[in-house]
Design a protein around this motif. Structure first.
Motif, PDB file in Angstrom:
ATOM      1  N   UNK A 144       2.489   4.972   5.507  1.00 37.67           N
ATOM      2  CA  UNK A 144       3.746   4.228   5.650  1.00 37.67           C
ATOM      3  C   UNK A 144       3.477   2.730   5.629  1.00 37.67           C
ATOM      4  N   UNK A 147       2.906   1.784   2.071  1.00 34.85           N
ATOM      5  CA  UNK A 147       4.157   1.751   1.309  1.00 34.85           C
ATOM      6  C   UNK A 147       4.938   0.482   1.654  1.00 34.85           C
ATOM      7  N   UNK A 148       5.001   0.156   2.934  1.00 34.22           N
ATOM      8  CA  UNK A 148       5.724  -1.044   3.355  1.00 34.22           C
ATOM      9  C   UNK A 148       5.067  -2.289   2.769  1.00 34.22           C
ATOM     10  N   UNK A 151       6.233  -3.053  -0.547  1.00 35.02           N
ATOM     11  CA  UNK A 151       7.603  -3.572  -0.575  1.00 35.02           C
ATOM     12  C   UNK A 151       7.638  -5.065  -0.287  1.00 35.02           C
ATOM     13  N   UNK A 152       6.467  -5.629  -0.041  1.00 32.58           N
ATOM     14  CA  UNK A 152       6.400  -7.071   0.143  1.00 32.58           C
ATOM     15  C   UNK A 152       6.758  -7.550   1.543  1.00 32.58           C
ATOM     16  N   UNK A 153       6.586  -6.689   2.541  1.00 35.42           N
ATOM     17  CA  UNK A 153       6.840  -7.139   3.910  1.00 35.42           C
ATOM     18  C   UNK A 153       5.709  -8.056   4.356  1.00 35.42           C
ATOM     19  N   UNK A 157       7.179  -8.775   9.711  1.00 42.02           N
ATOM     20  CA  UNK A 157       8.147  -7.726   9.345  1.00 42.02           C
ATOM     21  C   UNK A 157       7.502  -6.353   9.431  1.00 42.02           C
ATOM     22  N   UNK A 161       9.229  -3.674  11.651  1.00 40.42           N
ATOM     23  CA  UNK A 161       9.939  -2.560  11.023  1.00 40.42           C
ATOM     24  C   UNK A 161       9.115  -1.288  10.922  1.00 40.42           C
ATOM     25  N   UNK A 242      16.340   9.249  15.268  1.00 43.93           N
ATOM     26  CA  UNK A 242      15.903   9.596  13.925  1.00 43.93           C
ATOM     27  C   UNK A 242      14.977  10.807  13.903  1.00 43.93           C
TER      28      UNK A 242
ATOM     29  N   UNK B  91       9.081   7.383   3.217  1.00 47.61           N
ATOM     30  CA  UNK B  91      10.201   6.655   3.790  1.00 47.61           C
ATOM     31  C   UNK B  91       9.930   6.461   5.277  1.00 47.61           C
ATOM     32  N   UNK B  92      10.398   5.343   5.831  1.00 45.27           N
ATOM     33  CA  UNK B  92      10.244   5.144   7.264  1.00 45.27           C
ATOM     34  C   UNK B  92      11.224   6.067   7.977  1.00 45.27           C
ATOM     35  N   UNK B  95      14.341   4.604   9.799  1.00 44.04           N
ATOM     36  CA  UNK B  95      15.349   3.812   9.084  1.00 44.04           C
ATOM     37  C   UNK B  95      16.211   4.764   8.272  1.00 44.04           C
ATOM     38  N   UNK B 103      14.753  -2.505   2.785  1.00 46.66           N
ATOM     39  CA  UNK B 103      13.614  -3.087   3.493  1.00 46.66           C
ATOM     40  C   UNK B 103      12.824  -4.046   2.598  1.00 46.66           C
ATOM     41  N   UNK B 104      12.672  -5.265   3.074  1.00 53.10           N
ATOM     42  CA  UNK B 104      11.864  -6.232   2.336  1.00 53.10           C
ATOM     43  C   UNK B 104      12.590  -6.881   1.166  1.00 53.10           C
ATOM     44  N   UNK B 106      14.611  -9.511  -0.484  1.00 54.44           N
ATOM     45  CA  UNK B 106      14.952 -10.883  -0.099  1.00 54.44           C
ATOM     46  C   UNK B 106      16.071 -11.406  -0.981  1.00 54.44           C
ATOM     47  N   UNK B 146      14.414   2.924  -3.951  1.00 54.82           N
ATOM     48  CA  UNK B 146      13.742   1.827  -3.251  1.00 54.82           C
ATOM     49  C   UNK B 146      12.873   1.026  -4.220  1.00 54.82           C
ATOM     50  N   UNK B 150      14.197  -3.205  -6.565  1.00 51.47           N
ATOM     51  CA  UNK B 150      13.378  -4.423  -6.636  1.00 51.47           C
ATOM     52  C   UNK B 150      13.283  -4.978  -8.055  1.00 51.47           C
TER      53      UNK B 150
END
Lengths: 252, 263
Positions: A144, A147-148, A151-153, A157, A161, A242, B91-92, B95, B103-104, B106, B146, B150
């Motif tokens: 995870x 993956x995050x 996403x460019x965190x 963040x 998150x 969740x 996936x988180x 969320x 997410x993320x 901008x 997702x 982007x």
């Protein structure tokens, strides 16, 4: 639920019967009905509220300090290698120390007043919070995080998150342990020269050989334990909505 | 704008004729060389499938392109806007579906964009669902949304349908094709499924011993079908290059035979 109440009710009934026919001496174990009277007397006189309030304040204050401390240290150790090197060895050493053992030391340092009591509860509760949250942070699924990452965190963040929400279930486990331990610590510190609190009521009752008051106070302790646990479980249900109800039944 | 990945440090590159360019790409983990002087070009908007036996370095190449691993040697340029879909949806769980997509992001109004992307993958009505309540196929569609929200110039798909049942996989194939036609990113699909590669891609590459050992440009008209004779011939060639005959039996891979002869 109702069937789960059957065996405790049966024991109460036998106990009451045993007391009534004189099998169980009142100075060893008063009848449940006698305890109910004692409880209502304590409630009516307002003594119970007063002492319970003192005890709860001690537990809450110690818990607040302990949970904050444990959380802060777990974040430091969990979120960076350097933090881990700095905090974790010390925490492991402190953890190996039985907290009841430091009572004499705390008395020398802080005296026999409130500070010792609150400090001991804080010391006792920071450990489970630290251990579970630190483990939770390190246990967040690396896939995870990866993956995050795609996403460019940024780092903040990512922590907000992904890492903290991922560690939250562990934190709640720690919080439930901490609440249980805070009560244990409370019982221990209230044996030290207390002049208020549930522990004081118990000590006073012992001096006057009032078995009924002691037992009512023990009952209060256990009700406190049940209530606080139910409270955390309620928080947990809300914060972790969740989570699937039966994860094992869901196909991967 | 394409960005050069030089030992993991992206650098700007003026080349806009290619989405991906790799020259002499080497990736080592310890003393194990997984990619060994690999060359690769992918044109903007091109759909490329990458086949290879397990352990051939397919995922290693994809991870280098996704900037998840630093490369050991060589040259690698890839667009700055890269999105990845993994085999598991990743996936988180905490969320909701739309939050996972947003997410993320901008951009202003990320939520609206996320909802539009969900609509596009046919899950507009599951925007507020927790991932744990989605089926495997639905979760993978959210994961696709997702990636697409982007607006990637390069879409990396790492065996994204591997864990799905056959029927779901077929509808995912159609979805991916539709999305690719609408958004036109360059696509690199890593798969071990020869049919999947031949059904979807413009070009199929076979990775072996850390290099592209075989390449097939596919000019079959769309929609393709596994029943077409040309398709079956193509399939046979790809299987042979993978070192498997059609009965599924392993034969000596041509590449290794050549290399053995050279030694």
């Amino acid at each position: 639920m109702s069937t789960r109440l059957l065996s405790p009710l049966a024991v109460l009934l036998l106990w009451e019967l045993g007391s009534r026919v004189g099998l169980i001496p009142a100075h060893i174990m008063p009848a449940p009905s006698a305890l109910a009277t004692t409880l209502s007397d304590l409630l009516v006189s307002g003594r119970l509220y007063e002492h319970l309030g003192v005890s709860l304040r001690r537990a809450a204050l110690g818990l607040a300090i302990g949970v904050s401390l444990g959380t802060a240290l777990a974040l430091v150790a969990g979120l960076s290698r350097r933090g881990e090197l700095a905090a974790d060895p010390l925490m492991q050493i402190l953890r190996a120390l039985p907290f009841l053992g430091v009572i004499p030391l705390f008395i020398l340092w802080f005296g026999i007043g409130e500070v010792t009591k609150v400090a001991l509860i804080a010391l006792a509760t920071k450990t489970p919070i630290y251990l579970t949250l630190y483990g939770g942070i390190r246990g967040v699924d690396a896939k995870l995080v990866e993956a995050a990452d795609t996403l460019g965190l940024n780092r903040l963040e990512l922590i907000r998150h992904v890492i903290l929400p991922g560690a939250l279930p562990s934190f709640f486990v720690g919080l439930r342990y901490a609440l249980g331990i805070s009560l244990l610590a409370l019982v221990a510190v209230e044996q030290i020269n207390a002049n208020s609190g549930i522990g004081y009521l118990i000590n006073e009752a012992r001096d006057f050989m009032k078995t009924d008051v002691i037992m009512v106070c023990l009952l209060i302790y256990s009700v406190l334990g049940l209530l606080t646990d139910a409270f955390v479980r309620m928080l947990e249900r809300h914060a972790l909505a969740w989570r699937p109800l039966m994860p094992s039944l869901r196909a991967a | 704008m394409p960005v050069r990945i030089d030992r993991g440090r992206p650098r700007a590159d003026a080349d806009s004729q290619r989405a991906v360019r790799a020259r002499g790409l080497v990736q080592r983990f310890g003393d194990r060389t997984v990619l060994d002087g690999l060359d690769l070009d992918i044109a903007p908007g091109e759909f490329v499938a990458l086949l290879g036996r397990s352990g051939s370095g397919k995922t290693t190449l994809l991870r280098a392109l996704a900037r998840l691993d630093r490369i050991s040697e060589g040259e690698l340029t890839a667009p700055a806007a890269v999105a990845t879909v993994f085999q598991e949806a990743r996936l988180l769980p905490w969320k909701r579906a739309w939050q996972n997509i947003a997410l993320g992001l901008r951009i202003a109004d990320a939520r609206r964009h996320a909802l539009a992307a969900l609509d596009e993958v046919g899950l507009g009505d599951r925007a507020d669902a927790w991932p744990s309540t989605l089926s495997g196929g639905q979760a993978q569609r959210v994961s696709l949304a997702r990636a697409l929200v982007r607006d990637p110039k390069l879409l990396l798909l790492d065996e994204p349908f591997g864990a799905l049942d056959a029927l779901t996989r077929m509808s995912m194939h159609r979805l991916v094709q539709r999305l690719w036609r609408t958004h036109r990113p360059a696509v690199l699909l890593v798969t071990h499924d020869v049919d999947e590669a031949a059904l979807l891609a413009d070009r199929v590459l076979v990775l072996s011993q850390g290099r592209i050992e075989h390449e097939e440009r596919i000019e079959l008209p769309s929609p393709r079908s596994v029943e077409q004779p040309e398709f079956r011939a193509l399939r046979r060639r790809l299987l042979t290059s993978l070192g498997v005959d059609e009965a599924g039996e392993a034969v000596a891979a041509p590449a290794s035979r050549v290399q053995a002869a050279l030694r």
